[in-house]
Scaffold this motif. Structure first.
Motif, short mmCIF file in Angstrom:
data_model
loop_
_atom_site.label_atom_id
_atom_site.label_comp_id
_atom_site.label_asym_id
_atom_site.label_seq_id
_atom_site.Cartn_x
_atom_site.Cartn_y
_atom_site.Cartn_z
N ALA A 1 72.20 51.78 -56.55
CA ALA A 1 70.87 51.24 -57.17
C ALA A 1 71.14 50.95 -58.73
CB ALA A 1 70.02 52.14 -56.84
N THR A 2 70.53 50.27 -59.23
CA THR A 2 70.87 49.90 -60.73
C THR A 2 69.91 51.05 -61.72
OG1 THR A 2 71.54 48.27 -60.81
CG2 THR A 2 71.42 48.65 -62.56
N LEU A 3 70.75 52.07 -62.61
CA LEU A 3 69.39 52.88 -63.24
C LEU A 3 68.66 52.23 -64.45
CD1 LEU A 3 70.98 56.26 -62.60
CD2 LEU A 3 68.70 55.34 -61.85
N THR A 4 67.98 52.40 -64.89
CA THR A 4 67.60 51.71 -66.55
C THR A 4 67.92 52.99 -67.08
OG1 THR A 4 65.46 52.63 -66.20
CG2 THR A 4 65.88 50.94 -65.06
N ALA A 5 67.59 52.48 -68.70
CA ALA A 5 67.71 53.62 -70.00
C ALA A 5 67.23 54.68 -69.47
CB ALA A 5 67.58 52.91 -71.25
N THR A 6 66.06 54.68 -68.81
CA THR A 6 64.95 55.67 -68.74
C THR A 6 65.60 56.64 -67.17
OG1 THR A 6 63.20 54.11 -67.66
CG2 THR A 6 63.23 54.45 -70.49
N ALA B 1 64.96 55.21 -64.64
CA ALA B 1 64.11 54.93 -62.93
C ALA B 1 65.50 54.09 -62.70
CB ALA B 1 62.89 54.36 -63.41
N PHE B 2 64.66 54.10 -61.79
CA PHE B 2 65.31 53.33 -60.47
C PHE B 2 64.74 51.05 -60.15
CE2 PHE B 2 68.47 55.10 -58.37
CZ PHE B 2 68.03 56.16 -57.85
#
Ligand code: MLT
Length: 314
Positions: free
Chosen positions: A1-6, A8-9
């Motif tokens: 799963a990709t994590l965003t800069a913040t 969150a998934f």
């Protein structure tokens, strides 16, 4: 799963309201297409979409804001041809058009109309042409700032008829329209999405359209094209598209592109757009590659025309 800069998934995106930055004042055609698009994208995307008008400098303030925003998918840009004209007009542009954005896809193409204040003493293009020649040096032409669609059309119009006008810049053609209706300015070239209701309402006078062929919209169908009115080859279509800051995670870009594609097929959205003379782009232009290629070709097309006109902003 990709994590965003913040952190969150990306798969859960969106988990908070998304902002569409509109680089012109409320009430103009850019604002209108952004609000209609937000409405149509809310359903497939889920969650809220809010509009933030960041006007000024022909759209480059709002464009810069998004170029520098966090690449988390919550600050997007709805912009138009000013993305292609700004590089030739603004020497110290604060972003690189082809590098600082993710290209989510195009939205529509909108023709323009040449309109005047209701009190201008002309009732067709021939009479307008005579009035222009009789009032050289005293004509006020409204636009939405250097690089705006109205500025570009006005630039081409003045160079085609070889008459220089006093240009009056506004934060958008929404506020400009108010002054035109009030008679404070004489002429404006603006998109049919903004002018059609005013023409139908008899609030302004319409003289011609900038499309290659006459339009089928009832209020516009009797207007000649500027080409048939004598300005051979005159043609301006204003396109709008959706952008995210460079580096926005791929799963989010894919969700946004899918929602954009769905929105452009939304019958309500299509009906609203077409009733105002706009044309929804074909599916092949609602992909990042097609969108970016088109913007690059528009930069190369309008750059030389603008430089030839010798207009610069610092
Ligand atoms: C333009 O002239 O670029 C647009 O009409 C600006 C706006 O959307 O207000």
């Amino acid at each position: 799963a990709t994590l965003t800069a913040t952190g969150a998934f990306a798969q859960d995106y969106p988990t908070k309201p998304i902002t569409f930055v509109v680089p012109f004042a409320a009430g103009g055609p850019t604002d209108k297409v952004a609000r209609d698009l937000a409405e149509a994208m809310r359903k497939p995307l889920g969650g809220q979409i809010i509009i933030e008008n960041v006007a000024g400098a022909g759209g480059t303030l709002g464009q810069t804001k998004v170029a520098k925003a966090s690449p988390d998918g919550y600050t997007l840009l709805v912009a138009h041809i000013a993305m292609a004209t700004a590089p030739a007009l603004y020497r110290n542009l604060q972003y690189k058009t082809l590098e600082d954005f993710e290209y989510l896809g195009m939205i529509n193409e909108v023709p323009m109309t040449l309109i005047s204040r209701p009190t201008l003493p002309a009732n067709n293009y021939a009479e307008l042409s005579k009035w222009i020649n009789d009032n050289k040096g005293k004509i006020n032409l409204a636009n939405a700032g250097l690089g705006s669609a109205s500025h570009l059309c006005g630039l081409l119009f003045q160079s085609s008829i070889k008459v220089e006008m006093v240009t009056v810049p506004y934060k958008g053609t929404g506020p400009a329209m108010t002054d035109l209706i009030g008679g404070q300015v004489d002429l404006m070239c603006d998109q049919t999405t903004n002018t059609t209701p005013q023409i139908e309402g008899g609030k302004v006078k319409a003289f011609a359209v900038t499309s290659p062929k006459r339009l089928s919209t009832p209020a516009l169908k009797d207007l000649p094209t500027l080409d048939e009115a004598g300005l051979k080859g005159f043609q301006v279509a204003i396109w709008h598209a959706l952008y995210a800051p460079k580096g926005t995670p791929k799963p989010i870009l894919e969700k946004l592109n899918a929602a954009l594609k769905a929105a452009l097929k939304d019958p309500e959205f299509v009906k609203r757009e077409e009733a105002l003379g706009a044309v929804i782009v074909s599916d092949d232009r609602v992909n990042p590659e097609g969108h970016k290629k088109f913007v690059e070709s528009e930069i190369n097309k309008w750059g030389p025309i603008i430089r030839a006109a010798g207009t610069y902003a610092d």
